[in-house]
Design a protein around this motif. Sequence first.
Motif, PDB file in Angstrom:
ATOM      1  N   ASP A  65       0.834  -1.202   0.000  1.00 45.02           N
ATOM      2  CA  ASP A  65       0.000   0.000   0.000  1.00 45.02           C
ATOM      3  C   ASP A  65       0.872   1.256   0.000  1.00 45.02           C
ATOM      4  O   ASP A  65       0.621   2.197  -0.760  1.00 45.02           O
ATOM      5  N   MET A  66       1.913   1.254   0.823  1.00 44.11           N
ATOM      6  CA  MET A  66       2.819   2.402   0.862  1.00 44.11           C
ATOM      7  C   MET A  66       3.552   2.546  -0.470  1.00 44.11           C
ATOM      8  O   MET A  66       3.680   3.655  -1.010  1.00 44.11           O
ATOM      9  N   ALA A  67       4.023   1.454  -1.025  1.00 48.63           N
ATOM     10  CA  ALA A  67       4.759   1.505  -2.294  1.00 48.63           C
ATOM     11  C   ALA A  67       3.883   2.072  -3.402  1.00 48.63           C
ATOM     12  O   ALA A  67       4.350   2.888  -4.218  1.00 48.63           O
ATOM     13  N   ARG A 126      12.176  -4.693  -3.798  1.00 48.61           N
ATOM     14  CA  ARG A 126      12.991  -4.318  -4.968  1.00 48.61           C
ATOM     15  C   ARG A 126      12.427  -3.081  -5.655  1.00 48.61           C
ATOM     16  O   ARG A 126      13.184  -2.209  -6.099  1.00 48.61           O
ATOM     17  N   SER A 127      11.109  -2.985  -5.768  1.00 45.86           N
ATOM     18  CA  SER A 127      10.521  -1.818  -6.439  1.00 45.86           C
ATOM     19  C   SER A 127      10.778  -0.550  -5.608  1.00 45.86           C
ATOM     20  O   SER A 127      11.075   0.503  -6.174  1.00 45.86           O
ATOM     21  N   LEU A 128      10.679  -0.655  -4.302  1.00 52.52           N
ATOM     22  CA  LEU A 128      11.003   0.507  -3.463  1.00 52.52           C
ATOM     23  C   LEU A 128      12.483   0.865  -3.555  1.00 52.52           C
ATOM     24  O   LEU A 128      12.831   2.037  -3.632  1.00 52.52           O
ATOM     25  N   GLY A 129      13.325  -0.152  -3.579  1.00 54.07           N
ATOM     26  CA  GLY A 129      14.757   0.106  -3.734  1.00 54.07           C
ATOM     27  C   GLY A 129      15.076   0.783  -5.053  1.00 54.07           C
ATOM     28  O   GLY A 129      15.864   1.730  -5.124  1.00 54.07           O
ATOM     29  N   ALA A 130      14.448   0.310  -6.126  1.00 56.93           N
ATOM     30  CA  ALA A 130      14.651   0.925  -7.440  1.00 56.93           C
ATOM     31  C   ALA A 130      14.117   2.351  -7.444  1.00 56.93           C
ATOM     32  O   ALA A 130      14.719   3.246  -8.050  1.00 56.93           O
ATOM     33  N   GLY A 131      12.991   2.564  -6.773  1.00 58.91           N
ATOM     34  CA  GLY A 131      12.437   3.922  -6.687  1.00 58.91           C
ATOM     35  C   GLY A 131      13.354   4.869  -5.942  1.00 58.91           C
ATOM     36  O   GLY A 131      13.564   6.008  -6.354  1.00 58.91           O
ATOM     37  N   LEU A 132      13.942   4.390  -4.849  1.00 53.48           N
ATOM     38  CA  LEU A 132      14.890   5.223  -4.109  1.00 53.48           C
ATOM     39  C   LEU A 132      16.145   5.482  -4.935  1.00 53.48           C
ATOM     40  O   LEU A 132      16.688   6.591  -4.898  1.00 53.48           O
TER      41      LEU A 132
END
Length: 137
Positions: A65-67, A126-132
């Motif tokens: 939800d946060m992502a 991984r998607s959050l890491g890529a976003g960061l």
Amino acid sequence: MVRKAEFDDTIFILAAIHLIAAGGPHAATMTAIAQQANAPTGSIYHRFPSRTALLGAAWHFALQDMATALLPALQQGDSEQAVIARCLWSEQNPEFARVIMLYDENDLIAGPIPDKLGKAIGRVNRSLGAGLTALLT
């Protein structure tokens, strides 16, 4: 004739999130989750093989939800919009935010979880890491 399920996974996941936000991971016992969801304990075990699997699903639910709220701004490299999105999300989802900010997945996932759930959590991480990474480059 097949009997229609009276409860779905989300009811138990939201009950677990509520209990974790209010009293920490130890407060989210299977009995407490069943009481919070107004359901028999057996209904939980019909959907989740263990408490760890249910708490892992709760972690994934809140994290996903946060992502969903943050990734558009992160992927655009817009730090101001990312901060705004995070603040708005936290305001709209205080229990989810409390779980994510006060605990990490190891606080909730203390044993083996279903492979499918582990992969889903990995994809969100991984998607959050890529976003960061996109935000920082």
